[in-house]
Design a protein around this motif. Structure first.
Motif, PDB file in Angstrom:
ATOM      1  N   MET A  33      92.205   7.741 -19.407  1.00 59.97           N
ATOM      2  CA  MET A  33      93.313   8.077 -18.536  1.00 59.97           C
ATOM      3  C   MET A  33      94.055   7.331 -17.675  1.00 59.97           C
ATOM      4  O   MET A  33      95.192   7.348 -17.206  1.00 59.97           O
ATOM      5  N   ALA A  34      93.575   6.061 -17.523  1.00 59.85           N
ATOM      6  CA  ALA A  34      94.396   4.837 -17.247  1.00 59.85           C
ATOM      7  C   ALA A  34      95.538   4.726 -18.028  1.00 59.85           C
ATOM      8  O   ALA A  34      96.647   4.553 -17.508  1.00 59.85           O
ATOM      9  N   ARG A  35      95.258   4.764 -19.287  1.00 68.02           N
ATOM     10  CA  ARG A  35      96.434   4.667 -20.395  1.00 68.02           C
ATOM     11  C   ARG A  35      97.371   5.697 -20.138  1.00 68.02           C
ATOM     12  O   ARG A  35      98.787   5.451 -20.132  1.00 68.02           O
ATOM     13  N   LYS A  46      87.964   0.442 -17.883  1.00 65.76           N
ATOM     14  CA  LYS A  46      87.423   0.904 -18.672  1.00 65.76           C
ATOM     15  C   LYS A  46      86.099   1.663 -18.468  1.00 65.76           C
ATOM     16  O   LYS A  46      85.701   1.515 -16.883  1.00 65.76           O
ATOM     17  N   GLY A  47      85.501   2.270 -18.902  1.00 65.29           N
ATOM     18  CA  GLY A  47      84.474   3.307 -18.443  1.00 65.29           C
ATOM     19  C   GLY A  47      83.024   2.681 -18.265  1.00 65.29           C
ATOM     20  O   GLY A  47      82.926   1.511 -18.672  1.00 65.29           O
ATOM     21  N   ILE A  48      82.178   3.583 -17.781  1.00 60.16           N
ATOM     22  CA  ILE A  48      80.959   2.930 -17.304  1.00 60.16           C
ATOM     23  C   ILE A  48      79.917   3.654 -17.338  1.00 60.16           C
ATOM     24  O   ILE A  48      78.515   3.424 -17.418  1.00 60.16           O
ATOM     25  N   PRO A  99      80.283   3.187 -25.830  1.00 57.73           N
ATOM     26  CA  PRO A  99      81.713   3.186 -25.981  1.00 57.73           C
ATOM     27  C   PRO A  99      82.418   3.645 -24.772  1.00 57.73           C
ATOM     28  O   PRO A  99      81.968   4.393 -24.105  1.00 57.73           O
ATOM     29  N   ALA A 100      83.711   3.403 -24.589  1.00 58.71           N
ATOM     30  CA  ALA A 100      84.233   3.610 -23.302  1.00 58.71           C
ATOM     31  C   ALA A 100      85.745   3.828 -23.349  1.00 58.71           C
ATOM     32  O   ALA A 100      86.379   3.465 -22.423  1.00 58.71           O
ATOM     33  N   SER A 102      81.833   8.214 -21.032  1.00 55.84           N
ATOM     34  CA  SER A 102      82.400   6.923 -20.357  1.00 55.84           C
ATOM     35  C   SER A 102      83.728   6.625 -20.584  1.00 55.84           C
ATOM     36  O   SER A 102      84.267   5.381 -20.559  1.00 55.84           O
ATOM     37  N   ASN A 103      84.655   7.343 -20.991  1.00 53.20           N
ATOM     38  CA  ASN A 103      85.900   7.462 -21.518  1.00 53.20           C
ATOM     39  C   ASN A 103      87.035   7.411 -20.385  1.00 53.20           C
ATOM     40  O   ASN A 103      88.256   6.922 -20.532  1.00 53.20           O
TER      41      ASN A 103
END
Length: 798
Positions: free
Chosen positions: A536-538, A742-744, A460-461, A530-531
């Motif tokens: 944090m972009a949002r 999104k995360g990775i 999940p990301a 991976s969030n």
């Protein structure tokens, strides 16, 4: 969409401090009158403390005090105690002694006399479920986050009827979808396999050292943490003070990998000790103590039954996972494993059962890809086994089972916000040259054999509901306040570039406020899972959009017209078509004059109390952009990764060399290419260790650990990395992220460990070892036709 900053490399502001040694970690801080504390830890895997005699220690010159379990308020069992009178693992903290210098403190520890009552113990969760075997705790043996703490034993018949497979008594949790029996009945191939995934330490380079002192009723606490704002309330609770009375400093972190994502008890001990003796306290943690208390990945024992169609499509899956918790409350890797299987392979019918069992081993917590990666490590070699038996190409079988853009997963068949794993596999295959490489897999050169493999993983990301905060000063500089933490991936800066992108800023005009709660940080997610890129972009996006709206409104108030008729260029807000405007600095001055919502004196009602306090503290200093992320989400954010590898295995020594590695990330829009490249490579190296060297070993007779140093726990070195190391990314946007990010981080480990495990199996003719790590003696035993040196479900062993 063309971006000004996203997709461009930049130099994060803390890089120079790290490479020059100017960066200060928790151990580097000093305060006037500071004393040093040392831990006294349990020498037993399970015991009860009958009495403590510290009189001789406290009489020593230079000793200033002692902190015992009677001085602290422990949480309700089975949560991790701060100090304990019933240690459940070797190394569990019992007390601290402080002295003017560290040598005296350690000498005093040696003078403490403790009367222990040894208690029954075990280091094998599956074996402990037998009714005649001891439990790890006296108050319960099963539980985890989201699972009731309870006493649960299987019957003797459960073990007697196992018939060479894993006993499968009552589960603590389970779910199912589809008609499992009917689906298995129409399968062309059925595999039914036991498996073991070893536990391994987090190997944080910086141990859990902490330093604390008190000033004017407030606690100043320096810690090693991969998170900042997220741990603040819980840590204040451990200390017994309101969050507003805790000044938390965590500017740099020398590694965490999940183990420092939340608040942990060792962080609170110096604060409590300092309050008791009214002196600043430095508690340094040794490498061995870090292995005892630094947490580890949760280990698995399990059985999985898989049913395939003739073309390689996975039709049915039946999974039972037993999780080794360690001695205290732990994470829910065993649940995550089920989601990973369901989303990566999309079975039509599936059942999952899980049982989290306490053991007399150190604390377990989330480690990079908790549960999701363990499942990929088990499943990927089995997918190759099915491909061989069905005579299907190993890449083709993955493409056959991959989910679509909004792939469903889990019992509820919820969907992800985006899945570009098919694109990652296809792009990687083309760049790696799969068709040509696979043709030479298995070729011999003397004692060495070449093997080529492909692997994949998921995690999940991202989350939502957190706050963003920034301010534009009269100087024109924009201060972005971020409470995400500093795990070492520079996400505090790279995600702040989202806000800079919205405001069209030059990066030189941005100041990052982070690492110290006195810098007025908002309520943000911790840096884990991976969030960060998504979450944090949002938050930065909504704060920047709030600031952008206010810039346009201020300009409209000053020059007339509607806010919609104004635009910005990173320096000025101006009326479209060549009309009047003002600089960002002038707009900030106007915001201060206008007051109210513009300068932070009026705040949104829905932001977190922490953000309210921080925004109030900076009110009146400029134009304040602050908002809670209430943007819509369609599906669960999800990160995927694919990997391709070529190795050379020496059949005489069992040792391998990685000739070529390619990692491909599905991470949405790429924010920071250099950062992504580093993530892919570092995740791969960590995965190589999980696959082929790292494990925790205990003596089952006395419960003593054998892995209390780097050289024993065997994380990978530079000698273990790929000779040729390449990275790539799909770079397709996630629709639930404002700018597609999104995360990775997590699946980059998972795909690397998976692909190496698959390559090792390929090199020995397709044998699936069904356990991690795969080490040389296992390979040599298999090649010689000898039985393994371990039982099929034995854990924590050599």
């Amino acid at each position: 969409m063309a971006h000004k900053l996203l997709g461009q490399d930049f130099l994060p502001h803390d890089v120079v401090a790290k490479v020059t040694g100017e960066a200060k970690y928790a151990e580097d801080f000093r305060a006037e009158g500071m004393v040093f504390a040392r831990l006294l830890s349990s020498p037993y895997p399970h015991a009860r403390v009958r009495s403590i005699d510290a009189s001789e220690a406290l009489a020593m010159p230079g000793v200033v005090g002692i902190l015992t379990p009677d001085d602290v308020k422990n949480p309700k069992a089975p949560d991790i105690p701060l100090l304990t009178l019933e240690p459940g693992y070797v190394g569990a903290p019992i007390l601290l002694i402080a002295a003017e210098d560290e040598t005296t403190a350690q000498d005093a520890i040696d003078k403490v006399r403790i009367d222990y009552e040894p208690l029954p113990f075990h280091v094998d969760p599956l074996a402990s479920m037998h009714p005649d075997h001891p439990d790890a705790r006296t108050d319960g043996n099963v539980g985890a986050a989201g699972v009731e703490f309870q006493k649960l034993k299987w019957t003797k018949e459960d073990f007697d009827n196992a018939n060479g497979k894993m006993p499968m008594g009552k589960a603590a949790q389970e779910w199912t979808y589809g008609d499992l029996d009917a689906t298995f009945a129409r399968c062309k191939l059925v595999l039914d396999e036991t498996f073991v995934h070893a536990s391994n330490s987090h190997h944080s380079m910086e141990p859990r050292t902490a330093m604390a002192y008190w000033q004017n009723g407030k606690c100043i606490l320096h810690v090693s943490s991969q998170s900042q704002s997220f741990i603040h309330p819980a840590l204040a609770g451990m200390i017994g003070i309101p969050p507003t009375d805790l000044m938390l400093v965590a500017e740099y972190c020398g590694g965490g990998f999940g183990s420092k994502g939340g608040a942990y008890p060792l962080q609170a001990l110096p604060a409590l000790f300092s309050k008791k003796i009214n002196r600043p306290v430095m508690m340094r943690i040794s490498r061995a103590e870090e292995y005892y208390n630094g947490s580890a990945r949760l280990g698995f024992q399990g059985q999985v039954k898989l049913g395939f169609a003739e073309d390689g499509k996975l039709l049915a899956a039946d999974l039972y996972v037993i999780q080794e918790n360690g001695a205290c409350q732990s994470f829910f890797d065993f649940r995550n494993a089920a989601d990973a299987l369901s989303i990566l392979y999309q079975p039509e019918a599936m059942r999952w059962r899980g049982l989290p069992v306490y053991a007399n081993s150190p604390i377990r917590s989330a480690q990079r890809g908790p549960g999701y990666n363990q499942m990929a490590h088990i499943m990927e070699p089995l997918l190759d086994k099915a491909a061989r038996e069905l005579k299907v190409d190993r890449l083709a079988i993955r493409l056959k089972n991959v989910g679509g853009l909004n792939a469903p997963f889990g019992a509820q068949r919820n969907t992800v916000s985006s899945c570009y794993l098919k694109d990652a596999l296809e792009k990687g295959a083309q760049q790696f040259g799969w068709a040509e490489r696979v043709a030479r897999s298995g070729q011999r050169n003397g004692s060495k054999v070449t093997a080529v493999a492909v692997g994949q993983a998921y995690h999940p990301a991202g989350f939502n509901g957190f706050d963003g905060l920034l301010r534009i000063l009269p100087t024109g500089k924009v201060h972005i306040h971020t409470g995400v933490g500093n795990l070492g991936t520079f996400s505090h800066s790279s995600t702040s570039r989202i806000a800079a992108e919205v405001l069209k800023l030059n990066w030189d005009d941005v100041v990052i406020e982070r690492g110290d709660s006195r810098r007025h940080l908002p309520w943000n997610i911790g840096q884990f899972g991976s969030n960060t890129n998504f979450t944090m972009a949002r938050t930065n996006y909504v704060a920047a959009m709030d600031a952008l709206t206010k810039l346009k409104e201020i300009a409209a108030k000053r020059f007339g017209g509607t806010p919609e008729s104004y635009d910005v260029d990173g320096k000025r807000v101006f009326r479209r078509g060549g009309g009047p405007g003002m600089t960002y600095g002038e707009a900030a001055q106007q915001a201060i004059k206008l007051g109210g919502k513009y300068d932070g004196h009026e705040l949104p009602k829905d932001i977190n109390p922490m953000t309210q306090v921080s925004a109030t503290a900076i009110s009146g200093t400029g134009l304040v952009g602050v908002a809670k992320d209430t943007l819509p989400m369609k599906g669960a954010p999800a990160a995927f990764a694919a990997a391709f590898i070529e190795i050379e295995l020496d059949l005489e020594t069992g040792k391998h060399v990685i000739i070529d590695y390619l990692g491909v990330a599905d991470c949405g829009t790429v924010i920071h290419p250099a950062g992504l490249e580093t993530q892919i490579k570092s995740g791969a190296v960590q995965g190589f260790g999980v696959a082929s060297s790292e494990r925790i070993v205990y003596d089952p007779q006395n419960g003593l650990p054998a892995s209390v140093g780097f050289y024993q726990a065997k994380p990978p070195t530079y000698g273990d990395v790929a000779h040729r190391f390449r990275t790539s990314a799909v770079d397709l946007p996630d629709p639930s992220s404002p700018l597609g990010t999104k995360g990775i981080g997590e699946p980059l480990l998972g795909c690397a460990a998976s692909v190496l495990l698959c390559a090792l199996s390929e090199a020995v003719g397709g044998h699936a070892f069904n356990r991690t790590p795969v080490v040389p003696d296992m390979i040599l035993n298999h090649l010689a036709g000898r039985a393994p040196s371990h039982g099929p479900l034995q854990v924590n062993c050599q």
